[in-house]
Every structure is written in C-alpha cells, then in structure tokens.
Write an enzyme that holds these catalytic residues in place. Structure first.
Site, PDB file in Angstrom:
ATOM      1  N   HIS A 187     -14.066  -3.670   3.332  1.00  0.00           N
ATOM      2  CA  HIS A 187     -13.228  -4.182   4.419  1.00  0.00           C
ATOM      3  C   HIS A 187     -13.481  -5.669   4.663  1.00  0.00           C
ATOM      4  O   HIS A 187     -12.560  -6.454   4.859  1.00  0.00           O
ATOM      5  CB  HIS A 187     -13.522  -3.423   5.715  1.00  0.00           C
ATOM      6  CG  HIS A 187     -13.032  -2.015   5.699  1.00  0.00           C
ATOM      7  ND1 HIS A 187     -12.226  -1.532   4.711  1.00  0.00           N
ATOM      8  CD2 HIS A 187     -13.221  -1.000   6.562  1.00  0.00           C
ATOM      9  CE1 HIS A 187     -11.948  -0.274   4.957  1.00  0.00           C
ATOM     10  NE2 HIS A 187     -12.534   0.080   6.075  1.00  0.00           N
ATOM     11  N   ASP A 227      -1.728   2.768 -14.273  1.00  0.00           N
ATOM     12  CA  ASP A 227      -1.690   4.132 -14.793  1.00  0.00           C
ATOM     13  C   ASP A 227      -1.691   4.171 -16.303  1.00  0.00           C
ATOM     14  O   ASP A 227      -2.284   5.064 -16.900  1.00  0.00           O
ATOM     15  CB  ASP A 227      -0.461   4.869 -14.246  1.00  0.00           C
ATOM     16  CG  ASP A 227      -0.717   5.380 -12.845  1.00  0.00           C
ATOM     17  OD1 ASP A 227      -1.767   5.994 -12.640  1.00  0.00           O
ATOM     18  OD2 ASP A 227       0.125   5.143 -11.950  1.00  0.00           O
ATOM     19  N   GLU A 240       4.467   3.837 -17.527  1.00  0.00           N
ATOM     20  CA  GLU A 240       3.065   3.967 -17.116  1.00  0.00           C
ATOM     21  C   GLU A 240       2.422   5.224 -17.691  1.00  0.00           C
ATOM     22  O   GLU A 240       1.270   5.523 -17.426  1.00  0.00           O
ATOM     23  CB  GLU A 240       2.938   3.942 -15.593  1.00  0.00           C
ATOM     24  CG  GLU A 240       3.788   4.965 -14.862  1.00  0.00           C
ATOM     25  CD  GLU A 240       3.666   4.858 -13.342  1.00  0.00           C
ATOM     26  OE1 GLU A 240       2.765   4.184 -12.840  1.00  0.00           O
ATOM     27  OE2 GLU A 240       4.509   5.476 -12.661  1.00  0.00           O
ATOM     28  N   CYS A 289       4.096  -4.612 -13.547  1.00  0.00           N
ATOM     29  CA  CYS A 289       3.748  -4.638 -12.126  1.00  0.00           C
ATOM     30  C   CYS A 289       2.359  -4.072 -11.865  1.00  0.00           C
ATOM     31  O   CYS A 289       1.950  -3.931 -10.722  1.00  0.00           O
ATOM     32  CB  CYS A 289       4.800  -3.922 -11.288  1.00  0.00           C
ATOM     33  SG  CYS A 289       4.998  -2.199 -11.723  1.00  0.00           S
TER      34      CYS A 289
HETATM   35  C1  PEP Z   1       0.733   1.060 -11.974  1.00  0.00           C
HETATM   36  O1  PEP Z   1       0.473   2.235 -12.239  1.00  0.00           O
HETATM   37  O2  PEP Z   1       0.399   0.098 -12.693  1.00  0.00           O
HETATM   38  C2  PEP Z   1       1.455   0.708 -10.748  1.00  0.00           C
HETATM   39  C3  PEP Z   1       1.836  -0.518 -10.519  1.00  0.00           C
HETATM   40  O3  PEP Z   1       1.663   1.680  -9.843  1.00  0.00           O
HETATM   41  P1  PEP Z   1       0.547   2.278  -8.842  1.00  0.00           P
HETATM   42  O4  PEP Z   1      -0.642   1.384  -8.901  1.00  0.00           O
HETATM   43  O5  PEP Z   1       1.200   2.323  -7.509  1.00  0.00           O
HETATM   44  O6  PEP Z   1       0.307   3.645  -9.428  1.00  0.00           O
HETATM   45 MG    MG Z   2       1.428   3.843 -11.236  1.00  0.00          MG
END
Ligand code: PEP
Ligand code: MG
Length: 590
Positions: free
Chosen positions: A198, A464, A440, A511
């Site tokens: 935190h 993922d 992913e 992402c």
């Molecule tokens: C990912 O899996 O890279 C992703 C961006 O989604 P999350 O981290 O929400 O699973």
């Molecule tokens: Mg993901």
C-alpha cells in the site's frame, strides 16, 4: 547520538517510487490508542451498543471521505485500498460478535473492539508474506479510526511534520500516507513493504521518492539526521559526507531535467527516428482514469477493465449505469478510441452476483467470456450498454479469454441479439462497432491467422499469455521465478500474432504489463506492434525510448532476441542495449 558524530552509512531497500530526495529525517510512528477494559453496569449495556453503532456510522463516513480523496488525489489503485477498509468495516458477523461480547462480558465498546480486532491481527500477523502484513495494517488502521470516534476524538489525524522532511517509519498506514503533505514530505523510507504494498502504491501516486523493505531503518535514525534517498536505485545514505551531498545534488538535478524532458515530449507523437509511429494507449479500470491517460500523453484507452464496475459493489451494475460509465470514458477520450473489454470475472476476481463455485484451478476455470456466455442476461445488458455508448463516442468491444472460434462466434451472436434488442427499442448504436479479442491463451495465438478473419483487432494480454504458456500461476509467489515475461516462447507467440494480424490487415496491440516494460519496447516495436497500451504513468518513458531509436534498430534487436534460448539471455541483452543508449532512464539511474 546526534548525526554529527556518526559516519556515513549506506543502506539498501526496494526502490518503490522514483526520484532523489535529500533532507532531514522525521520519524513517524503509527499512534495506536492504549485501551484498558472498563466494566459496565448491566444498565449501561444498551447505551454502549448504541455508541458502537454510532461510531460505526461515523467511521464508515470517514473512510468514504478518504476514498473520495484518494480517488481525487491519488487515483483508482489507492481508492481500492479504502474500498477494502469499507469491506472490513461492513462485516456483519464481526458486528454481531462485538455486540454479543459487550452484552455478555459487559466491558466497554472500546475494549471489546480493541480486543476483537487484536485477535484477528494476531492471527494474520502469524502468517508470512506481504499480503498478510498489509491486511494486518489495514485492520489496525480501521481499528484506530473506530476507536477515535468512540472516544469522541474525531477522525485520525496523523502526526504531521511541519517542515520539509524525509519520513522514516516502520510502515505507514493507508490513512497516514493519504494525508501526507506533498510539499513537506520529500521522501519516504520504511522498514517493511514490497513493490506492490500500500505504501508503495500510495507513494507512486503522490509522486514521492520512496524506498520500502529497508529492514530496520526506523531503528537506526533519529529526527534531524541527514539523509539521502535514491528512489531509483533503492539506496539510502545516512549522515552523508560532503562529497555524497555534491554527487546526489547533481544526480537529483539530472533526474529532474529528465522529468522535464518527459513533460516536454508529452504531446509529441511516439515516433521512431525513421518515422514509424506507435500508438501509446492507457489501461483503465474506471472512467475517471481516462483523464490520467490524457495527462500522460496517451492517445487512446487500449483496455478498459469493465469488471471493476462489479468489484466495488455487491449488486450487478444495470445497463444504464454501465452506459453512463462507458459513455463517460469515451467522452473524456474523444475523438480517441476506448477499447471496452467485457467482464473478466473469475480467476482471482469474484463477485457476489456471479455464482462461481470453489474451483481447484480457478485460472483454468469459469472465467471471463465463459462466465459471460453462461450469463446471457448480464452479457447482453453489458453489450447493449457498450453499443449505446458507440452511438456517441469512439468505442470498440473486446472479448477476453477467447480460446478459439467457438467463443468468438458465440459472443458475436450475442452481440447481434443485443443489437436486435436495441433496434426494437429504437435506440441508436454504431452498427459497425469494431469487435476484437484478447490474445491471452496460447490456443488463440496459434490460431491467430485464422481468427484474424473474423476480428477487427487483437490485443495481446501478456499477463495471461505468460501464465498459460509457461504453466505458471500468475498469482502464486512460490513459483514467481518461473513466470518469465521474456520467455522466448512468449516472444514467439507475440511475433506470430503480430504477423498473423498484419497479413489480414488486422490491428494488433498489446495491453499486458509487458507493454509498460522499457526493456520490451524495442522488441515489441521491432516485431511490428503499432499500439502499446499500459499503465498511464509509463507512457512518457516508453515514448522517450521510441523517439530515440530507429525502427530498423528495433527490428534488428527483435530478430536477435527471437533467436535466443532463455529469458535471462534476452533480458540481459535488452538491458545492455538500453543502458548503452539511455543512461538516464530512472531504472538505471543509480
Ligand atoms: C492480460 O492478461 O495481459 C491482461 C491485460 O488482462 P488481465 O491482466 O486483466 O487479465
Ligand atoms: Mg488477462
């Protein structure tokens, strides 16, 4: 022992928030009230129960105020810390236990609360690991606020410094950290904590150079000691010599000028020296974070994690509520795009409104699109909300956790149903709303050339993809060393997906967290990625890297990395290459 008779001493910890601070120590303690039991007369019990209820209400209101303040000054990640405090306070079972103990034992509410929280804190503190330590601190923070209201002392006011200082503490409670005065607190060093603790999250949000996990720094310093703190490297110098002062003043100036440079290029395109433009977008969880994407120079939202609309409440959000959120994000970003990912619940994200059984392997279980496809009511209502937002803003929809054509086609069929329902209600939407998927799961990467025929875009979710490619639970600390972001197999999957998308003219972005990792930038660009979405705070640094390289150089580095055998080799290679070119990047700024 004063600072004058002490020698320079170097200590190290975990760099948690960048920047260099030079100043005088102010030790901060977490001031918890002492509580002695007071026996009640039987006739006083009802009144005591009333006092407890009133203090609960007052504390709830105070935490809600903190949450609002956190959202305003520090962002959503910090807001969530106070969401967790509200959940602690809302525990009905705990309320019943406190009431029963006051009635049965006939001690005052302060003592019963102090003791009941104390029992929980003791149990948790026995478990090893950061998460439990944090949880114990959260409990102590909530307990302190509750006790102060019971005593009529008002809300918890932390012991503030009155002059410019570097704070040294065992740890800071979230309430203490949130109330720090940025003008006076130039740096923070704590004994405990890790990168995601935190204190670290709060310090980064407040932009205060910080080092955590220092062991016992709070026991080694006194108020007024001279100290230098390097939040880029994790180094602390106690009682610095004149030479150290000179060296670090110069380093501080270089770092500040680096920050000014980042500010200057904020509105410049992320273009390589030979003219290839990369879109740098931000990941968000709530609409207001779109503002932070813009303020960091981002030109789109590449991932709106819509499941967060569920996670901060007990009921499921209505279509109208969702429409409001999506519309708001699109309005802030206009005319730039917002990619809304449909709910990714399950895995490690649960919600009371979704019936997820106790699973042995939740990350391989009932998660994301699998939940959506079995809860058509919720899914259609979300898709209607997204469609409605598409009539007014630049919105795209993205399905998570797609393993192949089956889910993609089924999800697209539900989208058609949602369109039909809106047509019947004569509500406008963009009939050509772009539909994409997250890549992913390895099976989706392997099928990317075919999936590209039925998608408008791909966004590679490396968080993922790494987990499923290397068979390593992303949330399991015990196997964290196997979670290799630069695993050659992961790079090959990314490369394969980009090539597949390119062949079919499908936009490919990323992402996952790898997108915000400076050492990965030349590789991603070199493999042909044209959009990188990340935590907003990383956008300026990634932009600097892109603006300092040619596309040709990036291609060369990517080709070379793709021929390597291990993640260690790739990481060492990239770090060496970047260090050569960017000696002033914060991560190498020691
Ligand atoms: C990912 O899996 O890279 C992703 C961006 O989604 P999350 O981290 O929400 O699973
Ligand atoms: Mg993901």
């Amino acid at each position: 022992m004063g600072s004058t008779d002490r020698k320079e001493q170097i200590m190290r910890g975990i760099p948690a928030s960048p920047g260099i601070a030079i100043g005088l120590v102010h030790r901060m303690v977490f001031d918890e009230p002492d509580v002695m039991p007071r026996k009640l007369a039987p006739s006083e019990v009802p009144q005591e129960l009333g006092r407890f209820d009133k203090a609960l209400d007052q504390t709830r209101a105070a935490i809600e105020r903190s949450r609002e303040r956190a959202l305003d000054v520090a962002g959503v990640a910090v807001g969530k810390i106070f969401d967790a405090h509200l959940l602690i306070l809302a525990d009905e079972v705990f309320h019943d236990q406190v009431r029963a103990r006051i009635t049965r034992e006939q001690f005052d509410a302060e003592y019963i609360i102090y003791d009941s929280f104390g029992q929980m804190i003791e149990v948790i503190s026995k478990s090893a690991g950061e998460i439990f330590r944090e949880r114990a601190m959260d409990l102590r923070d909530v307990r302190t606020r509750l006790l102060r209201f019971l005593r009529g002392e008002g809300d918890f006011i932390p012991d503030h410094p009155t002059h410019e200082v570097i704070l040294v503490a065992e740890d800071l409670s979230p309430t203490q950290a949130l109330n720090l005065d940025r003008e006076l607190v130039h740096g923070i060093a704590t004994d405990i904590g890790g990168l995601t603790s935190h204190t670290a999250i709060l310090a980064r949000s407040l932009d205060i150079p910080t080092i955590v996990g220092m062991g016992d720094i709070s026991g080694k310093v006194q108020d007024g000691d001279s100290i230098i703190l390097n939040g880029n490297s994790g180094k602390v110098i106690l009682n610095p010599t004149e030479a150290s002062f000179v060296e670090y003043k110069e380093k501080r100036e270089r770092f500040r000028s680096f920050q000014r440079y980042l500010e200057d290029i904020k509105n410049q395109p992320a273009m390589t020296l030979d003219g290839r433009e990369i879109q740098l977008w931000g990941n968000i969880e709530l609409p207001r974070e779109a503002e932070s994407v813009l303020s960091h120079g981002g030109t789109g939202v590449g991932l709106f994690r819509s499941e967060f609309l569920f996670l901060t409440r007990e009921t499921t959000p209505t279509e109208d509520e969702q429409f409001g959120m999506y519309d708001r994000a699109a309005e802030i970003m206009a005319p730039n795009p917002v990619v809304i990912r449909t709910f990714d619940l399950g895995g490690d994200k649960y919600h009371a409104g979704i019936n997820i059984h106790n699973e042995k392997n939740p990350f391989l279980g009932y998660r994301a699109i699998r939940v959506s496809l079995s809860r058509r009511d919720l899914f259609r209502s979300q898709l209607r909300a997204i469609l409605r937002a598409s009539a007014r803003g630049n919105v795209r929809v993205m399905f998570p956790f797609v393993s192949g054509f089956e889910e993609l086609r089924e999800a697209k069929a539900v989208l058609e149903e949602a369109k039909h329902e809106l047509n019947q209600r004569k509500i406008a939407f963009d009939p050509n709303l772009p539909v994409g998927i997250m890549v992913e799961i390895p099976s989706a990467a392997i099928m990317a050339d075919r999936l590209a025929e039925e998608c408008a875009f791909f966004s590679i979710g490396t968080n993922d993809l790494i987990q499923y490619t290397t068979a390593t639970d992303r949330a399991n600390e015990q196997v964290a060393s196997y979670y290799r972001s630069y695993h050659p197999a992961v790079l090959r999957m990314i490369d394969m997906t980009i090539k597949a998308g390119d062949k079919k003219g499908v936009h490919v972005g990323i992402c996952g967290e790898l997108g915000g990792s400076p050492a990965a930038t030349p590789l991603l660009v070199g493999m042909g990625m044209t959009e990188i979405s990340m935590t907003s705070a990383m956008i300026p640094e990634i932009k600097k890297i892109i603006r300092s390289l040619t596309y040709e150089e990036c291609v060369r580095m990517a080709r070379k990395a793709l021929r390597m055998d291990t993640s260690q080799e790739i990481m060492t290679y990239m770090q060496r290459e970047l260090k050569k070119r960017f000696a002033d990047l914060p991560i190498w700024f020691s």
